[in-house]
Design a protein around this motif. Structure first.
Motif, PDB file in Angstrom:
ATOM      1  N   VAL A   1      12.918  -3.420   1.887  1.00 25.27           N
ATOM      2  CA  VAL A   1      11.980  -3.368   0.757  1.00 25.27           C
ATOM      3  C   VAL A   1      10.583  -3.758   1.222  1.00 25.27           C
ATOM      4  CG1 VAL A   1      11.379  -4.389  -1.469  1.00 25.27           C
ATOM      5  CG2 VAL A   1      13.759  -3.809  -0.966  1.00 25.27           C
ATOM      6  N   THR A   2      10.504  -4.781   2.053  1.00 25.55           N
ATOM      7  CA  THR A   2       9.203  -5.237   2.558  1.00 25.55           C
ATOM      8  C   THR A   2       8.486  -4.137   3.313  1.00 25.55           C
ATOM      9  OG1 THR A   2      10.008  -7.525   2.741  1.00 25.55           O
ATOM     10  CG2 THR A   2       8.038  -6.946   4.003  1.00 25.55           C
ATOM     11  N   ILE A   3       9.182  -3.480   4.232  1.00 25.06           N
ATOM     12  CA  ILE A   3       8.523  -2.449   5.032  1.00 25.06           C
ATOM     13  C   ILE A   3       8.207  -1.225   4.190  1.00 25.06           C
ATOM     14  CG2 ILE A   3      10.614  -1.281   5.852  1.00 25.06           C
ATOM     15  CD1 ILE A   3       7.428  -2.081   7.883  1.00 25.06           C
ATOM     16  N   GLU A   4       9.020  -0.969   3.175  1.00 23.77           N
ATOM     17  CA  GLU A   4       8.761   0.179   2.298  1.00 23.77           C
ATOM     18  C   GLU A   4       7.447   0.011   1.541  1.00 23.77           C
ATOM     19  OE1 GLU A   4       9.146   3.788   0.417  1.00 23.77           O
ATOM     20  OE2 GLU A   4      10.223   2.984   2.165  1.00 23.77           O
ATOM     21  N   LEU A   5       7.041  -1.213   1.299  1.00 28.52           N
ATOM     22  CA  LEU A   5       5.795  -1.489   0.584  1.00 28.52           C
ATOM     23  C   LEU A   5       4.557  -1.258   1.456  1.00 28.52           C
ATOM     24  CD1 LEU A   5       6.814  -4.751  -1.299  1.00 28.52           C
ATOM     25  CD2 LEU A   5       6.419  -2.498  -2.312  1.00 28.52           C
ATOM     26  N   HIS A   6       4.758  -1.001   2.739  1.00 30.14           N
ATOM     27  CA  HIS A   6       3.620  -0.887   3.649  1.00 30.14           C
ATOM     28  C   HIS A   6       3.614   0.383   4.490  1.00 30.14           C
ATOM     29  CE1 HIS A   6       2.169  -4.997   2.913  1.00 30.14           C
ATOM     30  NE2 HIS A   6       3.442  -5.326   2.825  1.00 30.14           N
ATOM     31  N   CYS A   7       4.796   0.905   4.789  1.00 29.46           N
ATOM     32  CA  CYS A   7       4.874   2.044   5.702  1.00 29.46           C
ATOM     33  C   CYS A   7       4.332   3.313   5.046  1.00 29.46           C
ATOM     34  CB  CYS A   7       6.321   2.257   6.137  1.00 29.46           C
ATOM     35  SG  CYS A   7       6.544   3.660   7.249  1.00 29.46           S
ATOM     36  N   GLY A   8       3.574   4.082   5.802  1.00 27.81           N
ATOM     37  CA  GLY A   8       3.004   5.323   5.277  1.00 27.81           C
ATOM     38  C   GLY A   8       3.826   6.553   5.574  1.00 27.81           C
ATOM     39  N   HIS A   9       5.028   6.372   6.115  1.00 25.89           N
ATOM     40  CA  HIS A   9       5.864   7.509   6.503  1.00 25.89           C
ATOM     41  C   HIS A   9       7.148   7.515   5.684  1.00 25.89           C
ATOM     42  CE1 HIS A   9       3.152   8.170   9.870  1.00 25.89           C
ATOM     43  NE2 HIS A   9       3.267   6.882  10.144  1.00 25.89           N
ATOM     44  N   ALA A  10       7.572   8.703   5.272  1.00 27.98           N
ATOM     45  CA  ALA A  10       8.735   8.799   4.393  1.00 27.98           C
ATOM     46  C   ALA A  10       9.730   9.874   4.805  1.00 27.98           C
ATOM     47  CB  ALA A  10       8.277   9.058   2.958  1.00 27.98           C
ATOM     48  N   ALA A  11       9.511  10.548   5.920  1.00 28.44           N
ATOM     49  CA  ALA A  11      10.439  11.587   6.361  1.00 28.44           C
ATOM     50  C   ALA A  11      11.796  10.968   6.700  1.00 28.44           C
ATOM     51  CB  ALA A  11       9.879  12.318   7.571  1.00 28.44           C
ATOM     52  N   PRO A  12      12.887  11.680   6.481  1.00 28.00           N
ATOM     53  CA  PRO A  12      14.215  11.114   6.719  1.00 28.00           C
ATOM     54  C   PRO A  12      14.412  10.577   8.132  1.00 28.00           C
ATOM     55  CG  PRO A  12      14.413  13.127   5.455  1.00 28.00           C
ATOM     56  CD  PRO A  12      12.969  13.021   5.845  1.00 28.00           C
ATOM     57  N   ASP A  13      13.861  11.273   9.146  1.00 25.86           N
ATOM     58  CA  ASP A  13      14.069  10.783  10.510  1.00 25.86           C
ATOM     59  C   ASP A  13      13.420   9.414  10.710  1.00 25.86           C
ATOM     60  OD1 ASP A  13      11.509  11.955  10.295  1.00 25.86           O
ATOM     61  OD2 ASP A  13      11.399  12.243  12.473  1.00 25.86           O
ATOM     62  N   HIS A  14      12.253   9.205  10.094  1.00 28.17           N
ATOM     63  CA  HIS A  14      11.609   7.903  10.232  1.00 28.17           C
ATOM     64  C   HIS A  14      12.329   6.842   9.411  1.00 28.17           C
ATOM     65  CE1 HIS A  14       8.580   4.856  10.829  1.00 28.17           C
ATOM     66  NE2 HIS A  14       8.547   4.660   9.516  1.00 28.17           N
ATOM     67  N   VAL A  15      12.792   7.196   8.217  1.00 29.25           N
ATOM     68  CA  VAL A  15      13.529   6.236   7.394  1.00 29.25           C
ATOM     69  C   VAL A  15      14.774   5.761   8.132  1.00 29.25           C
ATOM     70  CG1 VAL A  15      14.830   5.937   5.250  1.00 29.25           C
ATOM     71  CG2 VAL A  15      12.644   7.145   5.221  1.00 29.25           C
TER      72      VAL A  15
ATOM     73  N   SER B   1       0.846  -1.189   0.000  1.00 25.13           N
ATOM     74  CA  SER B   1       0.000   0.000   0.000  1.00 25.13           C
ATOM     75  C   SER B   1       0.882   1.240   0.000  1.00 25.13           C
ATOM     76  CB  SER B   1      -0.909   0.006   1.234  1.00 25.13           C
ATOM     77  OG  SER B   1      -1.582   1.243   1.358  1.00 25.13           O
ATOM     78  N   THR B   2       0.465   2.262  -0.733  1.00 25.19           N
ATOM     79  CA  THR B   2       1.213   3.517  -0.722  1.00 25.19           C
ATOM     80  C   THR B   2       0.848   4.375   0.475  1.00 25.19           C
ATOM     81  OG1 THR B   2      -0.470   4.600  -2.076  1.00 25.19           O
ATOM     82  CG2 THR B   2       1.363   3.540  -3.226  1.00 25.19           C
ATOM     83  N   ALA B   3      -0.256   4.015   1.176  1.00 24.56           N
ATOM     84  CA  ALA B   3      -0.739   4.794   2.316  1.00 24.56           C
ATOM     85  C   ALA B   3      -0.921   6.251   1.898  1.00 24.56           C
ATOM     86  CB  ALA B   3       0.215   4.643   3.504  1.00 24.56           C
ATOM     87  N   ASP B   4      -0.288   7.179   2.611  1.00 24.76           N
ATOM     88  CA  ASP B   4      -0.427   8.596   2.276  1.00 24.76           C
ATOM     89  C   ASP B   4       0.712   9.117   1.398  1.00 24.76           C
ATOM     90  OD1 ASP B   4      -2.777   8.815   3.767  1.00 24.76           O
ATOM     91  OD2 ASP B   4      -1.646   9.145   5.622  1.00 24.76           O
ATOM     92  N   ARG B   5       1.547   8.239   0.922  1.00 21.64           N
ATOM     93  CA  ARG B   5       2.691   8.657   0.120  1.00 21.64           C
ATOM     94  C   ARG B   5       2.311   8.728  -1.361  1.00 21.64           C
ATOM     95  NH1 ARG B   5       6.643   3.938   1.512  1.00 21.64           N
ATOM     96  NH2 ARG B   5       4.679   2.876   1.005  1.00 21.64           N
ATOM     97  N   PRO B   6       2.961   9.608  -2.130  1.00 24.60           N
ATOM     98  CA  PRO B   6       2.732   9.633  -3.582  1.00 24.60           C
ATOM     99  C   PRO B   6       3.106   8.284  -4.196  1.00 24.60           C
ATOM    100  CG  PRO B   6       3.904  11.598  -2.870  1.00 24.60           C
ATOM    101  CD  PRO B   6       3.886  10.676  -1.697  1.00 24.60           C
ATOM    102  N   VAL B   7       2.311   7.831  -5.137  1.00 25.12           N
ATOM    103  CA  VAL B   7       2.562   6.543  -5.778  1.00 25.12           C
ATOM    104  C   VAL B   7       3.944   6.525  -6.439  1.00 25.12           C
ATOM    105  CG1 VAL B   7       1.801   4.951  -7.578  1.00 25.12           C
ATOM    106  CG2 VAL B   7       0.109   6.107  -6.148  1.00 25.12           C
TER     107      VAL B   7
END
Length: 219
Positions: free
Chosen positions: A175-189, A51-57
């Motif tokens: 890669v697995t978590i990237e396919l599901h996580c809705g957060h993309a800010a550098p601190d969370h990454v 899922s892209t959640a709230d992130r741009p596709v």
């Protein structure tokens, strides 16, 4: 040339196990690697699939493809032995263990330049912890598969090889978590996605020492 004692240990380890054919060896490797990835796939399906959640596709696709490439290159560099019975130079494994998290972060930051709205994302400590736990757990399957396939095969630097394999396994889990996580800010990454890669790299050191190292037989 390696010292005689080391050469004898390597040759003894080779003689101790039957040499499978290339086809059967490739088939076994594929089965073991698939089994290692199965828990991550099962978890992904269980929580509802990617899922892209709230992130741009576009951002999600770009980061996922970049991280897939990084994980694949890390695995090749860490796992492949090259043409030498002693494996590839230590610099390959050191680079994988050191730079895999750096490369993952760099790819995420480059993608953020094209989708700057992802930098304004706000995540909580709970979000960090969830991603740390999921990424770490998802990395254990690939690491176990790598360890099975490379068991008792490292005569020189098993800990370094284990660290590299741990970083590669962490790359696949990222890669697995990237396919599901809705957060993309550098601190969370960094906290949620890359810290567990560093942790599983340390676990890989223990795996290298306990599983990958060629042990001399006594008695």
């Amino acid at each position: 040339m390696p010292p005689p004692e080391l050469r004898d240990r390597v040759l003894a380890a080779v003689r101790a196990e039957p040499m499978p054919s290339r086809v059967s060896g490739s088939r076994r490797a594929a089965v073991v690697l698939a089994a290692g990835l199965l828990p991550s796939v099962a978890l992904s399906v269980y929580v509802g699939g990617p899922s892209t959640a709230d992130r741009p596709v576009g951002f999600t696709v770009a980061v996922t493809l970049a991280w897939l490439g990084i994980a694949a290159v890390a695995t090749l560099a860490a796992f492949s032995r090259g043409t030498s019975m002693l494996g590839r130079p230590a610099s390959y494994r050191l680079a994988v263990a050191t730079f895999t998290p750096v490369a993952l972060l760099a790819a995420s930051l480059v993608a953020a330049l094209f989708w700057p709205e992802t930098l304004a994302d706000h995540s909580t400590m709970r979000d960090h912890v969830v991603c740390i736990v999921v990424t770490f757990v998802c990395s254990l399957g690939p690491l176990a598969a790598f360890a099975v396939l490379r068991r008792r095969s490292e005569p020189l630097m098993p800990r370094l090889t284990g660290a590299a394999l741990g970083a590669a396994a962490g790359g696949w889990a990222a890669v697995t978590i990237e396919l599901h996580c809705g957060h993309a800010a550098p601190d969370h990454v960094i906290a949620g996605h890359l810290l567990p890669v560093a942790l599983v790299t340390l676990v890989g050191v223990l795996v290298g020492d306990g599983v990958l190292a060629i042990r001399a037989k006594h008695g």
